[in-house]
Each structure stands twice: as C-alpha cells, then as structure tokens.
Design a protein around this motif. Structure first.
Motif, PDB file in Angstrom:
ATOM      1  N   LEU A 654      -7.614  -0.603   5.770  1.00  0.00           N
ATOM      2  CA  LEU A 654      -6.989  -1.803   6.323  1.00  0.00           C
ATOM      3  C   LEU A 654      -5.956  -2.376   5.361  1.00  0.00           C
ATOM      4  O   LEU A 654      -5.962  -2.079   4.166  1.00  0.00           O
ATOM      5  CB  LEU A 654      -8.060  -2.846   6.645  1.00  0.00           C
ATOM      6  CG  LEU A 654      -9.099  -2.389   7.686  1.00  0.00           C
ATOM      7  CD1 LEU A 654     -10.205  -3.432   7.832  1.00  0.00           C
ATOM      8  CD2 LEU A 654      -8.428  -2.112   9.031  1.00  0.00           C
ATOM      9  N   ALA A 655      -5.077  -3.220   5.917  1.00  0.00           N
ATOM     10  CA  ALA A 655      -3.956  -3.742   5.130  1.00  0.00           C
ATOM     11  C   ALA A 655      -4.417  -4.643   3.987  1.00  0.00           C
ATOM     12  O   ALA A 655      -5.429  -5.334   4.080  1.00  0.00           O
ATOM     13  CB  ALA A 655      -3.015  -4.516   6.047  1.00  0.00           C
ATOM     14  N   VAL A 656      -3.622  -4.593   2.925  1.00  0.00           N
ATOM     15  CA  VAL A 656      -3.871  -5.398   1.730  1.00  0.00           C
ATOM     16  C   VAL A 656      -2.542  -6.062   1.371  1.00  0.00           C
ATOM     17  O   VAL A 656      -1.485  -5.464   1.564  1.00  0.00           O
ATOM     18  CB  VAL A 656      -4.343  -4.484   0.567  1.00  0.00           C
ATOM     19  CG1 VAL A 656      -4.344  -5.211  -0.754  1.00  0.00           C
ATOM     20  CG2 VAL A 656      -5.729  -3.915   0.866  1.00  0.00           C
ATOM     21  N   ASN A 657      -2.572  -7.297   0.878  1.00  0.00           N
ATOM     22  CA  ASN A 657      -1.330  -7.981   0.473  1.00  0.00           C
ATOM     23  C   ASN A 657      -0.872  -7.508  -0.891  1.00  0.00           C
ATOM     24  O   ASN A 657      -1.689  -7.307  -1.794  1.00  0.00           O
ATOM     25  CB  ASN A 657      -1.557  -9.493   0.370  1.00  0.00           C
ATOM     26  CG  ASN A 657      -1.955 -10.090   1.692  1.00  0.00           C
ATOM     27  OD1 ASN A 657      -1.489  -9.664   2.745  1.00  0.00           O
ATOM     28  ND2 ASN A 657      -2.841 -11.060   1.645  1.00  0.00           N
ATOM     29  N   TYR A 658       0.445  -7.377  -1.027  1.00  0.00           N
ATOM     30  CA  TYR A 658       1.020  -7.107  -2.348  1.00  0.00           C
ATOM     31  C   TYR A 658       1.511  -8.433  -2.913  1.00  0.00           C
ATOM     32  O   TYR A 658       2.349  -9.099  -2.312  1.00  0.00           O
ATOM     33  CB  TYR A 658       2.176  -6.106  -2.216  1.00  0.00           C
ATOM     34  CG  TYR A 658       2.901  -5.893  -3.529  1.00  0.00           C
ATOM     35  CD1 TYR A 658       2.190  -5.497  -4.666  1.00  0.00           C
ATOM     36  CD2 TYR A 658       4.268  -6.105  -3.645  1.00  0.00           C
ATOM     37  CE1 TYR A 658       2.831  -5.316  -5.873  1.00  0.00           C
ATOM     38  CE2 TYR A 658       4.929  -5.921  -4.848  1.00  0.00           C
ATOM     39  CZ  TYR A 658       4.206  -5.528  -5.959  1.00  0.00           C
ATOM     40  OH  TYR A 658       4.835  -5.359  -7.159  1.00  0.00           O
ATOM     41  N   ASP A 659       0.980  -8.842  -4.054  1.00  0.00           N
ATOM     42  CA  ASP A 659       1.308 -10.153  -4.638  1.00  0.00           C
ATOM     43  C   ASP A 659       2.298 -10.060  -5.790  1.00  0.00           C
ATOM     44  O   ASP A 659       2.352 -10.967  -6.636  1.00  0.00           O
ATOM     45  CB  ASP A 659       0.026 -10.842  -5.130  1.00  0.00           C
ATOM     46  CG  ASP A 659      -0.984 -11.052  -4.014  1.00  0.00           C
ATOM     47  OD1 ASP A 659      -0.555 -11.104  -2.845  1.00  0.00           O
ATOM     48  OD2 ASP A 659      -2.191 -11.159  -4.294  1.00  0.00           O
ATOM     49  N   GLY A 660       3.033  -8.948  -5.904  1.00  0.00           N
ATOM     50  CA  GLY A 660       3.978  -8.822  -7.004  1.00  0.00           C
ATOM     51  C   GLY A 660       3.278  -8.413  -8.293  1.00  0.00           C
ATOM     52  O   GLY A 660       2.149  -7.954  -8.264  1.00  0.00           O
ATOM     53  N   VAL A 661       3.974  -8.579  -9.426  1.00  0.00           N
ATOM     54  CA  VAL A 661       3.359  -8.218 -10.702  1.00  0.00           C
ATOM     55  C   VAL A 661       2.875  -9.472 -11.413  1.00  0.00           C
ATOM     56  O   VAL A 661       3.411 -10.548 -11.220  1.00  0.00           O
ATOM     57  CB  VAL A 661       4.325  -7.444 -11.621  1.00  0.00           C
ATOM     58  CG1 VAL A 661       4.605  -6.065 -11.080  1.00  0.00           C
ATOM     59  CG2 VAL A 661       5.607  -8.222 -11.849  1.00  0.00           C
ATOM     60  N   GLY A 662       1.860  -9.286 -12.225  1.00  0.00           N
ATOM     61  CA  GLY A 662       1.334 -10.400 -13.013  1.00  0.00           C
ATOM     62  C   GLY A 662       0.533  -9.856 -14.173  1.00  0.00           C
ATOM     63  O   GLY A 662       0.293  -8.639 -14.260  1.00  0.00           O
ATOM     64  N   THR A 663       0.163 -10.752 -15.065  1.00  0.00           N
ATOM     65  CA  THR A 663      -0.504 -10.325 -16.284  1.00  0.00           C
ATOM     66  C   THR A 663      -1.867  -9.683 -15.997  1.00  0.00           C
ATOM     67  O   THR A 663      -2.551 -10.058 -15.061  1.00  0.00           O
ATOM     68  CB  THR A 663      -0.588 -11.491 -17.298  1.00  0.00           C
ATOM     69  OG1 THR A 663      -1.737 -11.333 -18.098  1.00  0.00           O
ATOM     70  CG2 THR A 663      -0.630 -12.828 -16.614  1.00  0.00           C
ATOM     71  N   MET A 664      -2.210  -8.671 -16.781  1.00  0.00           N
ATOM     72  CA  MET A 664      -3.458  -7.933 -16.577  1.00  0.00           C
ATOM     73  C   MET A 664      -4.645  -8.848 -16.834  1.00  0.00           C
ATOM     74  O   MET A 664      -4.751  -9.436 -17.902  1.00  0.00           O
ATOM     75  CB  MET A 664      -3.543  -6.746 -17.541  1.00  0.00           C
ATOM     76  CG  MET A 664      -2.625  -5.606 -17.171  1.00  0.00           C
ATOM     77  SD  MET A 664      -2.927  -4.166 -18.177  1.00  0.00           S
ATOM     78  CE  MET A 664      -1.677  -3.058 -17.504  1.00  0.00           C
ATOM     79  N   SER A 665      -5.506  -8.980 -15.832  1.00  0.00           N
ATOM     80  CA  SER A 665      -6.657  -9.844 -16.049  1.00  0.00           C
ATOM     81  C   SER A 665      -7.853  -9.366 -15.254  1.00  0.00           C
ATOM     82  O   SER A 665      -7.726  -8.673 -14.235  1.00  0.00           O
ATOM     83  CB  SER A 665      -6.323 -11.280 -15.654  1.00  0.00           C
ATOM     84  OG  SER A 665      -6.310 -11.410 -14.252  1.00  0.00           O
ATOM     85  N   LYS A 666      -9.009  -9.747 -15.759  1.00  0.00           N
ATOM     86  CA  LYS A 666     -10.274  -9.426 -15.115  1.00  0.00           C
ATOM     87  C   LYS A 666     -10.285 -10.001 -13.698  1.00  0.00           C
ATOM     88  O   LYS A 666     -10.653  -9.330 -12.741  1.00  0.00           O
ATOM     89  CB  LYS A 666     -11.400 -10.048 -15.940  1.00  0.00           C
ATOM     90  CG  LYS A 666     -12.779  -9.910 -15.347  1.00  0.00           C
ATOM     91  CD  LYS A 666     -13.470  -8.698 -15.882  1.00  0.00           C
ATOM     92  CE  LYS A 666     -14.789  -8.484 -15.152  1.00  0.00           C
ATOM     93  NZ  LYS A 666     -15.265  -7.122 -15.335  1.00  0.00           N
ATOM     94  N   SER A 667      -9.847 -11.277 -13.568  1.00  0.00           N
ATOM     95  CA  SER A 667     -10.021 -11.946 -12.284  1.00  0.00           C
ATOM     96  C   SER A 667      -9.128 -11.330 -11.205  1.00  0.00           C
ATOM     97  O   SER A 667      -9.503 -11.286 -10.044  1.00  0.00           O
ATOM     98  CB  SER A 667      -9.746 -13.438 -12.412  1.00  0.00           C
ATOM     99  OG  SER A 667      -8.424 -13.653 -12.851  1.00  0.00           O
TER     100      SER A 667
END
Length: 900
Positions: A654-667
């Motif tokens: 199923l579809a998933v949103n692409y939120d762009g790039v961001g800092t690597m994090s656990k959350s």
RNA sequence: GCCACGGUGGAGAAAUCGGUAAACUCAGCAGACUUAAAAUCUGCCGGCCACCAGGCCUUGCGGGUUCAAGUCCCGCCCGUGGUACCA
C-alpha cells in the motif's frame, strides 16, 4: 608481509596491539601539554548510524593528529542514556527501559570499538547510572539553596485520550502521534532553573569564545535576545460587583514577572501564595517601540491571563474562545504560523499618557509564558497588529512618518515598522522626535507617573526541567502535608529510580509505584510522598564532560577536572547549536559560582558537524496516529528525472508518503547502520569514505556511492607498501636528484603542505584527496638515482598523513616497513624546504580578465620584470595588435592581467 | 512565522586573501590484459560552435561593484537545522 589487503586481519591486529598496550588510557601525570578532545555523547538508540560514524571519526582524526603532534590527549566516551525513546521501545516490546538501554549500550560499544576509535574506555559513563545522576540531584539541591531552582506553572501538551503529557515531537499537526486526538494545553506546576539570571554573562562571554563558529554564536545571541525597551502599565478599575475572589489586579505584576525562589538556605519550600483579590490594578506590557505608544488602539492578553479569566466569568462566548485558544500545541512554530484570532473582553484600561480608554482583547497569539502575558497593539507600526486590526476593524492611528513615504490603510508597507528613519507625528509633545529621543522622553514620563520605566529584556526564558516521565533522573524532593515541599537530605542521595517499570503510554508509571512514592518527611518524620517528576535529559548532558575527567570521584568533580577542562575541541551536530550548548555553558557558570570548578566556559573550540540526512517515509494509521517506514522497507518508483513519484510498503504493497529528507533518527526510522559497510570493507574504508565524502560542517545526504573508491584506494596503498617492502627501503635522499624525481618529490611535499593546512581548517575531505594524490604521484615516480630513497620518504609521509583517518592500515604498514615501532609515536611530517624549492614558476596570462595563456618567470622576480615578460609574450602581442596596454595588473605567484 | 546555514558537471565535491571554475573520487564510455569474467591498468568525460587553431557560454534566479566575482553588495526562489518536552 601479506601481499593482499585483508582489512579484517589488519584491523584485528592493530586493535589488539592498542588494547594490549592500553594505548589510549591517559592520566594527568604527563609533561606534555593536555588536549581534551570530546565528541558529543550518543543516545543509545540501538545501533550506530552514519551521523555517529561521522562525528566520532572527526574526533578521532583530531585526537590522533594531536597525539602525533606531542599532546597528552584525552578522548572519552559515554552514553546519554535517559530519555523518551526508551519508553517508546518499552511500550512496543514490553521491555523495561533499563534493560533496553543497557543492551543497546553493549551493542553500540562493540560497534564503536570495531571502528578503532582512540578512546579511553576507563572513563566511560552512562547518565542512567546512579553514580552519575546522584550528582544531578546533589547539584539541583545546591541550585535550590542559591535560589536558582524554583517552582512555577508550566503549560504542556496534553493528550486527552492517553491522559498523558506529550513531548513536542509527539504532537503532529496538532494531534497526539499515537491517538490522533486533538492536543490540549494544560497547566501544571513544574521546576525551573533561572538561566535568565545568567543571561547577560551568557551573552557577553560569547566574545571569549574565538574558537566557536560565528554562526553558533549568532544563533545563541539571538536566542538570548537582549533588547532595551520600556515596561509600562495601563491602569484600570474593574466594574463594581465583580467576583471578589478572582485573582486579578496588583498581584498580576508580581506573580508573573518575578520568579519566586522556592528555597533560601534552610527554609522549607513554599508554594506561590494565593493572591489577594483586588478591584483596581495595572496591566503591564513590554515594548521595544515605546516611540509608537501614542498609536496604541488596543491591548491583547493571553488566554491564561488573569484579566481574561476574570472577563470570561460573565461571558460564555469569551469563555468558549479562551477554551479554543487552549487547544493546539504549545510549540513556537505552531503559535507563530496559526491564524491570529482575538475577542474583546469588554474591559478597558487607561492609556498611561493620553488617558484614553483602550479596549482589552484576548489574543491567541499572546504567550502567557513570555514577558507579562500581554502586549500593546499599535496597528500602524507593527505588521501583526496591522493584520489583527484590519481583521477586527480596530482603529489604526499613524504616529510615525518618514519623509517621502505616504501612509495608507489599504495594506501593510515595510516602512511602517522602520524605526531608523522616522519621526513621531500625532503624538503631542513627542512630535518631531526620532526613535531614540521619543523612547527616552516617553520612558521618563512614564517613570515620573510611576507607571513604567526603561528596561532591559531578554527573549531567553527560564529552563523548565520537570518531565512527567519515568525514564529520567528523579527530582530529589519530598512533599509533606505538614512541612510542604522538602529537599531530600544529601546523605540520602541518590534517590534511586526503580529499574523494572514498563510505561504503558498513560502517564508516569512512577505514580503507581507505592514503594517509590511512599517515604517519610526528612523534617518531621511523618509519612510523605516523593516527587515523581524526573529531570529533562539536557541536565544529564550539561556536565558529563566534567565527570569524564574525574572517573570514580566521591564528589561531583575533583582536581582532575580542573587539569583537563576546558574541553580543547568539542565536536557535535549543528542541531545542538542552541539548547545543549547554552545549558552546558549555564551549568558551568553555576558550578563555578559554587566553587566546584575554576573555568567559566566549558568548550574552548567547537566544531559543528553537518547533519547526515536520509529519506523519510510515513503513513497515517487508522487511529490518525503516524507510523514511519525505514528506507529499506519501501519500494520507490522514480520518473525520468530521478524524482520520486510513488512509494509503497514492501510489507503490504500500500501507498506510503514521501516526506523528503531529514536528519537520521530513531523516531523517523531513517538511520543507516554502518555495520554492513564495516563487515564488507572494514573500519578504515568506512572512516575514510566518511571523511572523504564532504567537509565536516556541511550537511550530507546519505549515499554509499563511492565507498568502493575508498576501498580501492586502501588496497592500492597496501600494494604500494608491499612493493616497497619487497624492493627494500632506503634512507637518505641524495641532495642532487634527477629532474623527474625531484619534481615528483616536490609534488608530494606540496601535497603535504596542503594537507597540513587543511587539517588546521578541519577540512578532512581534502586531506583524504591529498593522500590519494600522493599515492598517484608515488605510482608515477620515474626511475633514476635515489628513487628508492624518495619512495621510502614519500610513502612514510603518506602513511603518517593517513594514520588519523585510517589508523589500522597505517599502524601495520608503519611497523612492517620498519619506519618505527608505533606510528602514533612518530613525529608529524612537515614539508622540507629543500624539496619544495624551484627556480621558475608559471603565471597565468589574462587579457581583459580572460585566460589567454601562460608565462614562465624566475621565482621572486619583481613586478616590473614580470610585466615586461608578459607584454613581450606572443599572446599579448597578438591581442594588443600594435596598441599599448591601458593597464597591467600583476599578482605575483599567480597571474598577470592586461587590459587592452 | 522567526533565527542560522546551504544551493557549483550525471553524483559526492575542489577552488586558502576577489585572481586559471570543476582538483580528487564515484558513475558512464572506449581500449589493454584475459579463453571468459572478476580484478587491474590506460584514455575520454559541463554545454554550444568549429576541419583545425580556437571561440563563446556556464557556479539556484534577477540586478550591482571591480581590471577580475562561485567568492563582495542588494532583491528573490528552493532546501536543511533550531524554534525551549526528540536528543
């Protein structure tokens, strides 16, 4: 010596040599100058990610380089082990945060060791260890005694479904991340540290930090936000017959503007006293634009302001609006971008200078926690007030004019807010005054009316340290019915956090732990309740660097701390530019004022690493909460231009949103584990590639394209080492070398000069490039008398330049080729003047600023000699075509520009 | 919204004080070696024009300063970090 480059053999051998000799254990007993190199301690999220590898490789490169330069280098490591992710993991896996955290530490420690960092592990600490956090508690009590710690109301995000306080991170578009419920604001009592008492020093001593990046100092200065303005009051009388027990009036000023220290010396903590009712009072505001005071057409107060509360008692509409204001998150970004709304209270206050009656509004954009919780409204000269006045048809009165500009109510123009160029109009006796004169005169007049005065104000707010959470350092206080809030005596510290709680998402599990909560009052001995709030984890990271210096101390710090501190080089992510660094600076100054340390600033030099970014993928779940997908859990389709057009989950399609790039994090689940890189290529390749990819301060979007190139390079280095080993090393380069050999040798020494310069700038990517160029030069070294000696000399330079970046291969090659025992004890190479010397140099020849050729001149030739050679050259003659040059610019060592 | 930083070939990047734009590496293309593949080595690799010599254009966009601008100034656009309870 092995013919093939076997990274794992080499790395095991080097690491076992270092372990056997305890190479990186250091002490204060040394005649070398000290160098304390510190990387920000990691949160033990489970696995290292590329940001960690980048951070710790930078620190290691510096540590090893300084060690070879003759310093006594301390490089410690530890764990920022309290915090929210452990509670989330506990909920997900039903594991106590303690177990999850210690398991993560064990795994990540082994990963750090496999990367070969030159760390003194004897000093390792975890902030969740009672031996560490007891000193948080001990120092909190000292702050209480000094009046720095105190209690007041705080406003938090409240999830009405989970009945729990949410962190800002857990609020997504105004809703709780797990429940999807609309978040509300809720008032709770909490503990604060009066960092504002140090605001002036925190600002002025930024000037004592020449080793900090300018951008970080600018951000801190803006955050502290010192401004000079005027704090003044609008007097008022409430209509007769108003509720007699409403807390408004004179007390508003004291309750809001003066923080009440909770404890002075031995005194028992006391709560904020109930305010006496009052029918007349003053509405205090602060402004940096007192020159526009005659243009005030309304006042706005926060929803939580006592005047708003008072007015709401008789107005259901207002009460409903105040309720609406209390919805949504407490985050500044949300507050700043939301639609500005207001409602009149029906109350009026008196303008202190004109005597006019001014309507009081409740505004959703006014923050109770900032200043006095009220603002004056000058729509003509404040963009936000202008929009507010237009929206609600409030009067707009121009009181500043600028020559040649015309004022219109139709729309906002930038000059309306300009305080540099204008002068007062429509302002009675202040007409004609410029900004500074008007502010001074108005402040004087307000002062003589006893209704205000010029005041220095800081944007910085006191540090709220209470968290309604389990996995943190307990705040060492006890609540007794008879004695009030009582500090835990020093000899009963630490207040131990139970290790076996499993949070369930509905509030702090400590509240349900009778064995933790029930205690006796240290003052009267009667049964009492223990405080269940824990401390902000920024407390933990505000002084860990001082504790590394004094492992095992029976006090918070000791004399060893003063030997090692301040940190000579601190390295960490740019995301900590404000909060962590400011809190640490504050904590240090309080420790100094308590006589614990002899320095005023903890970090002498600062290197702020750019973030390592990766793609973020998310999806809303049925409840309206949010769920993140790791990049390897999704299928991505690109268009021809490489843009992402669709993303689906591998698990369900199923579809998933692409939120762009961001800092690597656990959350956000977008971290990349370096382990597969280490397994496939070895630690040296991982380190080399990380340094080569980009300069340390720059943001880096993760991609492993090019790792292969680093590995190929190290394999060629090893092959070169093997061939020199086979051919035999030779000492003593002859003074007279054949031309080709001399040129190649010169090239290597030039590259060394470049590498040393770049090391000083922390530009490790070009140091790695220089090493690659050196190897290229070595591989092309021509034949001739003295070749073996030149090869030996130049390869020795290459090994040493590489050793901080790729220490394992350097360690083994140095030893195998017989350069010496341990490359770490070798002296750092410097380029030799004799190798660099040359007779002639080439200069660029420009005609009208465009590159047209080159000329050769003697090194050290004077400008007129160079000019003559340039003018005489064939290229110049062609472009001059018989005319004379208008102008000739000679930049010695670089170029000649001839203007025709 | 506000504060800070960044934007250069197909990709990561380099260019130290305003002085040769694209070093080094990846990817790609061609060749050598090889029965073959891998590995390795050699050459090419911003765009347009040109038979060549060479010329013109090019550092997010639009202006400006200068003999000379990726670099300095002004105005935009886009991205990242922070925004006080993620750490």
């Amino acid at each position: 010596m092995q013919e093939k480059y076997q990274a794992s053999d080499i790395e095991h051998a080097a690491q076992s040599d270092w372990n056997a000799a305890q190479t990186f254990g250091v002490s204060e007993a040394s005649d070398k100058p000290k160098y304390y190199c510190l990387s920000m301690l990691p949160y033990p999220s489970g696995k290292l990610h590329m940001g960690h590898v980048r951070n710790y490789t930078i620190g290691d490169v510096l540590s090893r380089h300084y060690r070879m330069r003759g310093f006594n280098v301390l490089q410690p490591m530890g764990w920022d082990a309290f915090g929210l992710p452990a509670e989330n993991a506990a909920m997900q896996n039903n594991v106590p945060p303690a177990k999850w955290t210690y398991d993560n530490i064990a795994y990540m420690k082994q990963q750090l060791q496999s990367l070969g960092f030159a760390l003194d592990w004897k000093r390792e600490l975890a902030t969740c260890d009672p031996d560490y956090y007891r000193w948080n508690q001990w120092f909190f009590l000292r702050m209480l005694e000094k009046g720095i710690a105190y209690k007041k109301t705080q406003i938090v995000n409240w999830d009405p479904v989970d009945q729990t306080v949410l962190a800002n991170e857990q609020v997504i578009e105004g809703r709780g991340w797990r429940t999807g419920a609309l978040v509300e604001k809720r008032e709770l009592p909490g503990y604060y540290l009066a960092i504002t008492q140090y605001a002036d020093e925190l600002l002025s001593s930024l000037d004592d930090l020449p080793g900090w990046p300018e951008r970080v100092k600018t951000m801190q200065a803006n955050w502290i936000g010192k401004s000079t303005g005027v704090r003044f009051a609008f007097p008022y009388d409430l209509p007769a017959g108003a509720s007699a027990n409403t807390a408004v009036g004179a007390d508003v000023e004291s309750r809001l503007s003066k923080a009440e220290p909770l404890l002075r010396r031995e005194a028992v903590l006391h709560e904020t006293p109930a305010s006496p009712p009052s029918q007349s009072g003053k509405l205090w505001v602060y402004t940096t634009r007192a020159d526009t005071i005659m243009g005030v057409t309304f006042c706005a107060v926060a929803a939580e302001h006592p005047l708003a509360t008072y007015a709401a008692k008789t107005s259901p509409e207002l009460a409903a609006f105040i309720d609406e204001c209390k919805r949504g998150s407490v985050m500044e970004a949300d507050m700043a971008t939301m639609e500005k709304k207001g409602m009149p209270t029906g109350l009026t206050v008196t303008h202190p200078l004109s005597g006019e009656q001014i309507d009081v509004w409740v505004g959703n954009y006014v923050l109770m926690s900032y200043g006095d919780g009220a603002v004056m409204g000058v729509p003509a000269h404040d963009e936000r007030d202008f929009a507010f006045a237009k929206k609600y048809n409030l009067p707009i009165k121009q009181v500043v004019a600028i020559e040649g500009e015309s004022f219109s109510l139709d729309g906002w123009q930038d000059w309306y807010g300009d305080k540099q160029r204008g002068h007062c109009i429509n302002s009675g006796k202040y007409d004609g005054m410029d900004y500074a004169a008007a502010v001074a005169a108005i402040a004087d007049d307000l002062k003589s009316l006893n209704l205000g005065e010029a005041k220095v104000h800081f944007r910085l707010r006191d540090w709220g340290v209470s968290r309604q959470r389990y996995w943190g350092c307990p705040i060492p206080l006890i609540h007794c019915e008879a004695c009030g809030t009582v500090p835990v005596p020093d000899d009963q510290l630490p207040v131990l956090l139970p290790q076996d709680c499993v949070p369930d998402g509905s509030g702090n599990p400590l509240n349900k732990r009778e064995d933790f909560v029930n205690c006796v009052c240290p003052k009267c001995g009667k049964p009492a309740r223990r405080e269940t709030d824990t401390m902000d984890t920024f407390v933990d990271s505000s002084w860990y660097y001082a504790r590394y210096c004094a492992p095992g101390a029976k006090t918070m710090v000791d004399a060893r701390t003063n030997y090692w501190m301040p940190v000579d080089q601190y390295i960490g992510g740019i995301e900590h530019a404000i909060l962590h660094l400011l809190y640490s600076r504050f904590w240090t100054k309080v420790m100094r004022d308590c006589g614990l340390v002899n320095y005023a600033e903890p970090f002498k030099n600062l290197l702020t690493q750019g973030m390592v970014l990766n793609h973020i993928f998310s999806r809303r779940n049925e409840k309206g909460g949010i769920e993140y997908f790791a990049p390897d859990e999704v299928e991505i389709k690109h268009d021809d231009g490489g843009r992402i057009v669709s993303v689906t989950a591998k698990s369900d399609g199923l579809a998933v949103n692409y939120d762009g790039v961001g800092t690597m994090s656990k959350s956000k689940r977008n971290g990349v584990d370096p382990q597969s890189l280490i397994d496939q290529y070895g630690a040296d390749t991982a380190r080399f590639f990380m340094m080569f990819a980009a300069p340390p301060e720059q943001t880096l979007e993760w991609s492993d394209t090019g790792v292969e190139g680093g590995f190929r390079f190290l394999r060629r280095v090893w092959a070169m080492g093997h061939s020199i080993h086979t051919a035999g090393v030779a000492m003593n380069v002859p003074t007279k070398l054949p031309e080709g050999l001399a040129a190649s040798r010169r090239e290597v020494h030039l590259l060394l000069r470049q590498a040393n310069y770049d090391l000083g700038k922390f530009q490790f990517n070009t140091v790695a490039s220089a090493a690659m160029k050196m190897l290229n030069a070595l591989e092309k070294m021509p034949a001739g008398d003295g070749r073996a000696a030149v090869m030996t000399e130049c390869f020795g330079i290459l090994i040493r330049v590489l050793s901080p970046i790729t220490p394992h291969i350097a360690h083994v090659l140095w030893h195998e080729l017989g350069y010496g025992d341990d490359v770490l004890n070798a002296t750092w190479p410097e380029p030799l003047e004799a190798a660099l010397a040359q007779d002639e140099e080439e200069l660029v020849l420009q005609i009208n600023g465009k590159l047209r050729g080159a000329i050769k001149v003697k090194v050290g030739a004077d400008k007129s000699a160079i000019e003559q050679i340039a003018l005489a050259s064939e290229v110049t003659q062609k472009y001059l075509d018989g005319q004379t040059a208008k102008k000739v610019i000679v930049v010695p060592g670089r170029l000649v520009n001839i203007v025709v």
